[in-house]
Each structure stands twice: as C-alpha cells, then as structure tokens.
Design a protein around this motif. Structure first.
Motif, short mmCIF file in Angstrom:
data_model
loop_
_atom_site.label_atom_id
_atom_site.label_comp_id
_atom_site.label_asym_id
_atom_site.label_seq_id
_atom_site.Cartn_x
_atom_site.Cartn_y
_atom_site.Cartn_z
N GLY A 185 -68.24 -2.69 4.25
CA GLY A 185 -67.84 -4.09 4.25
C GLY A 185 -68.25 -4.84 5.49
N LYS A 186 -68.94 -4.15 6.40
CA LYS A 186 -69.37 -4.80 7.64
C LYS A 186 -70.85 -5.15 7.55
CE LYS A 186 -67.83 -4.51 12.41
NZ LYS A 186 -67.25 -3.66 13.47
N ILE A 187 -71.18 -5.86 6.47
CA ILE A 187 -72.51 -6.43 6.28
C ILE A 187 -72.32 -7.90 5.91
CG2 ILE A 187 -73.52 -4.23 5.54
CD1 ILE A 187 -73.44 -5.34 2.65
N GLY A 188 -73.39 -8.65 5.90
CA GLY A 188 -73.29 -10.05 5.51
C GLY A 188 -72.95 -10.20 4.04
N ILE A 189 -72.15 -11.19 3.73
CA ILE A 189 -71.78 -11.44 2.34
C ILE A 189 -73.01 -11.82 1.51
CG2 ILE A 189 -71.26 -13.88 2.70
CD1 ILE A 189 -69.38 -11.39 0.38
N ASP A 190 -74.07 -12.27 2.18
CA ASP A 190 -75.29 -12.65 1.47
C ASP A 190 -76.31 -11.51 1.41
OD1 ASP A 190 -75.67 -12.72 4.19
OD2 ASP A 190 -76.60 -14.70 4.26
N GLN A 191 -75.93 -10.33 1.90
CA GLN A 191 -76.82 -9.17 1.81
C GLN A 191 -76.58 -8.42 0.50
OE1 GLN A 191 -75.89 -7.97 6.27
NE2 GLN A 191 -77.66 -6.80 5.54
N PRO A 192 -77.59 -7.69 0.00
CA PRO A 192 -77.44 -6.94 -1.26
C PRO A 192 -76.25 -5.99 -1.21
CG PRO A 192 -79.73 -6.99 -0.59
CD PRO A 192 -78.95 -7.55 0.56
N SER A 225 -64.33 -7.07 5.16
CA SER A 225 -64.55 -7.99 4.04
C SER A 225 -65.74 -8.93 4.28
CB SER A 225 -63.27 -8.81 3.76
OG SER A 225 -62.82 -9.50 4.92
N PHE A 226 -66.80 -8.41 4.88
CA PHE A 226 -68.12 -9.03 4.93
C PHE A 226 -68.22 -10.21 5.90
CE2 PHE A 226 -67.36 -7.15 0.79
CZ PHE A 226 -68.39 -6.22 0.73
N PHE A 227 -69.29 -10.16 6.70
CA PHE A 227 -69.57 -11.25 7.63
C PHE A 227 -70.00 -12.50 6.87
CE2 PHE A 227 -70.35 -7.64 10.63
CZ PHE A 227 -69.37 -7.99 11.57
N ILE A 228 -69.48 -13.62 7.33
CA ILE A 228 -69.78 -14.92 6.74
C ILE A 228 -70.89 -15.58 7.54
CG2 ILE A 228 -68.83 -17.18 6.15
CD1 ILE A 228 -67.67 -14.76 4.56
N LEU A 262 -58.20 0.62 3.68
CA LEU A 262 -57.56 -0.16 4.73
C LEU A 262 -58.48 -1.29 5.19
CD1 LEU A 262 -56.13 2.75 6.92
CD2 LEU A 262 -54.86 1.32 5.30
N HIS A 263 -58.09 -2.51 4.92
CA HIS A 263 -58.87 -3.66 5.37
C HIS A 263 -58.48 -4.02 6.79
CE1 HIS A 263 -59.51 -7.98 6.13
NE2 HIS A 263 -60.65 -7.79 5.47
N GLU A 264 -59.48 -4.04 7.69
CA GLU A 264 -59.24 -4.44 9.07
C GLU A 264 -59.66 -5.89 9.29
OE1 GLU A 264 -60.80 -3.57 13.63
OE2 GLU A 264 -61.15 -2.06 12.08
N TYR A 296 -64.69 -12.46 6.29
CA TYR A 296 -63.80 -13.30 5.49
C TYR A 296 -62.36 -13.14 5.95
CZ TYR A 296 -60.91 -15.01 1.71
OH TYR A 296 -59.94 -15.67 1.00
N GLY A 297 -61.91 -11.91 6.05
CA GLY A 297 -60.52 -11.64 6.43
C GLY A 297 -60.33 -11.54 7.92
N ASP A 298 -60.71 -12.58 8.64
CA ASP A 298 -60.52 -12.57 10.09
C ASP A 298 -59.17 -13.18 10.48
OD1 ASP A 298 -61.21 -15.17 9.42
OD2 ASP A 298 -62.75 -15.39 10.96
N THR A 299 -58.64 -14.06 9.67
CA THR A 299 -57.34 -14.65 9.93
C THR A 299 -56.27 -13.98 9.07
OG1 THR A 299 -57.49 -16.35 8.21
CG2 THR A 299 -58.47 -16.87 10.37
#
Length: 282
Positions: free
Chosen positions: A70-77, A104-107, A139-141, A147-150
């Motif tokens: 989940g630590k990739i860009g949301i626009d990556q495959p 939950s993916f970099f924006i 476990l979502h960090e 996305y889930g930074d806040t």
C-alpha cells in the motif's frame, strides 16, 4: 499489560545483532521489516523458513510483518502489488504472525485525497478479499502523504470497508507530522479500531523525530488512555533516530541529518529507555 516489540532493522540488518540487542532490553518480539540485507516481503519461502528457525532457536516471535504493501502511488499499477501482497500472506503464515502492517497509497502531490477515495477503497477491497479466510489482521498505518494520513480519513476507510480484518496501527509521530494532535483528538476518533501502536514521537514545529515523550506526540497521554481503556496489545518501537539500511526508500522526505547507522543499536536502546520511563510513571 503492554507487550514491547520493535523494528529491529533500526538496530542493524543482521538478524543475530537484532536479537542480541533486543535480548539485553528484555524484548522478545520483532515487527520485522528489514532482515539480513532485504525487506522480509522480498524473501523467498526458503529464506523465510530459515529466519523463522533462527527466531525459534532464540525464543523470538514476530509481532507483525512491517510490510510496504500500500506504499505506492494510487496512480501506479495495482495487479503486481496485489500479487506481492498475496506472497506476504504466505510469509505471515510461515512466520506465525497474525498481523501485516499496510498503507493506503500515496496521493499525487497537490491533489485532494478525497478525489481518490473510490480507488483506495477498491484496492483495499482487493486486499481484504485476498486475505479472506486467512485469519490475518491487516493493520492500516497512518502515514504522511497517503489517503489515510488524517484520523478522519482513517476512520472513513474503516467505516467504508466494514471488515473486522481491517484494523488500525496508531502512529503518533505520523499524526504530528500531519498537524494532528494524537491524543486526545486522533485517539478519540480511532479508539474503536486501534489494534496496534507504534512508539515514535515528533516535534510539531519541524517534524523532527525524537525519543518518546520529547516531542508533541502526546505519548504519555496516549499510553495512559490506552491503559485506562484496557488495551493489552503491542507497543512497537520505531525510533527513526539513526539512519538505517532502507530508510531512504521508506520516507519520501528522508531526514539526511540522522545519526550514522553505526549508532542504531545505541539509539534503539535510548528510545526503549525513554518508553520504559513513561510506562513506569503510569
């Protein structure tokens, strides 16, 4: 009531050195990320089985796999990333841990995370479908830039997915770096979902990582609240006080002023002492 664990690759990449240091600190769990020169998620099945054997011989267990899923860009495959996650599921079973730490993916910079919510939820549905029946907890960090930074968006993710296999890793320093007060603000919002806690502190002024209790991560207040509410899970030390192999790949804005990696063991001990000081005052 708490069980201490930690990211032992911040001590050293060598598993034997990791275990030697943790033994001295009376810590017998590892949230495994880097080990013997690579990320655990990149290990072969044979390598993972050998790591498990060595852990067993020394009386160590994995509290979680500290995966990069989940630590990739949301626009990556996504397809290849989902396949990698399926491999991590297999590794979790070999390592006999029920927890996989995920993101939950970099924006894309400058864009609103809310514009990507549907894609985030669809990808997390893929993770949860792949893990169905595995007995694992994902476990979502909360991480800066995803996305889930806040706390609000973390809660939105949990409420939307409505799946007991999705729970929260609560990271105080990451909330500080996003301008959020970990306790009581984020804690009150996420309390029903918290399954796992990272011990990492930061200063609000500049985001600098510091030992627990020396920043604005409200860690004494957080631990007191956890104790009052009956939390009896892991506290995972993630000091980030020294440079370590793989650090630059983990952080989009890596701190180049960190202590040399040769100080990893000493600074991990310092971070542990800071945490234990707080715990002794509860």
């Amino acid at each position: 009531m708490f069980t201490l664990t930690g990211f032992a690759d911040e001590i050293a990449m060598d598993l034997n050195v990791q275990m030697d240091t943790l033994e001295k600190l009376d810590i017998h769990h590892i949230e495994m990320r880097g080990v013997d020169g690579k990320n655990l998620s990149d290990c072969t099945i044979a390598e993972a089985k050998d790591i498990k054997r060595r852990l067993d011989e020394r009386g160590f267990s994995l509290s979680a796999i500290g995966s990069p899923i989940g630590k990739i860009g949301i626009d990556q495959p996504f397809e290849a990333h989902l396949d990698k996650f399926k491999t991590v599921i297999e590794l979790a079973h070999i390592m006999q841990t029920r927890y996989i730490r995920m993101f939950s993916f970099f924006i894309p910079e400058g864009n609103s995370p809310d514009c990507y919510a549907d894609e985030v939820f669809a990808r997390w549905d893929g993770f949860l479908t792949a893990a169905k029946g595995s007995g694992l907890i994902l476990l979502h960090e909360n991480e800066k830039g995803i996305y889930g930074d806040t706390a609000v968006r973390c809660k939105t993710l949990f409420d939307t997915m409505k799946n007991p296999a999705l729970r929260a890793t609560f990271d105080p320093a990451n909330f500080v770096q996003c301008g959020i007060t970990p306790c009581p603000d984020a804690y009150k919002l996420l309390k029903p979902y918290i399954e796992y806690v990272h011990i990492k502190d930061a200063r609000a002024a500049d985001g600098t990582i510091v030992p627990a209790g020396q920043g604005d991560g409200t860690i004494p207040e957080l631990l007191a609240a956890l104790k009052k509410d009956g939390y009896d899970g892991f506290l995972s030390l993630e000091p980030h006080l020294a440079d370590f192999d793989g650090f630059s790949a983990l952080e989009k804005e890596a701190d180049t002023n960190k202590a040399d990696k040769s100080m990893g063991g000493a600074l991990f001990c310092l971070a542990t002492d800071a945490l234990k000081t707080i715990l002794n005052q509860l």
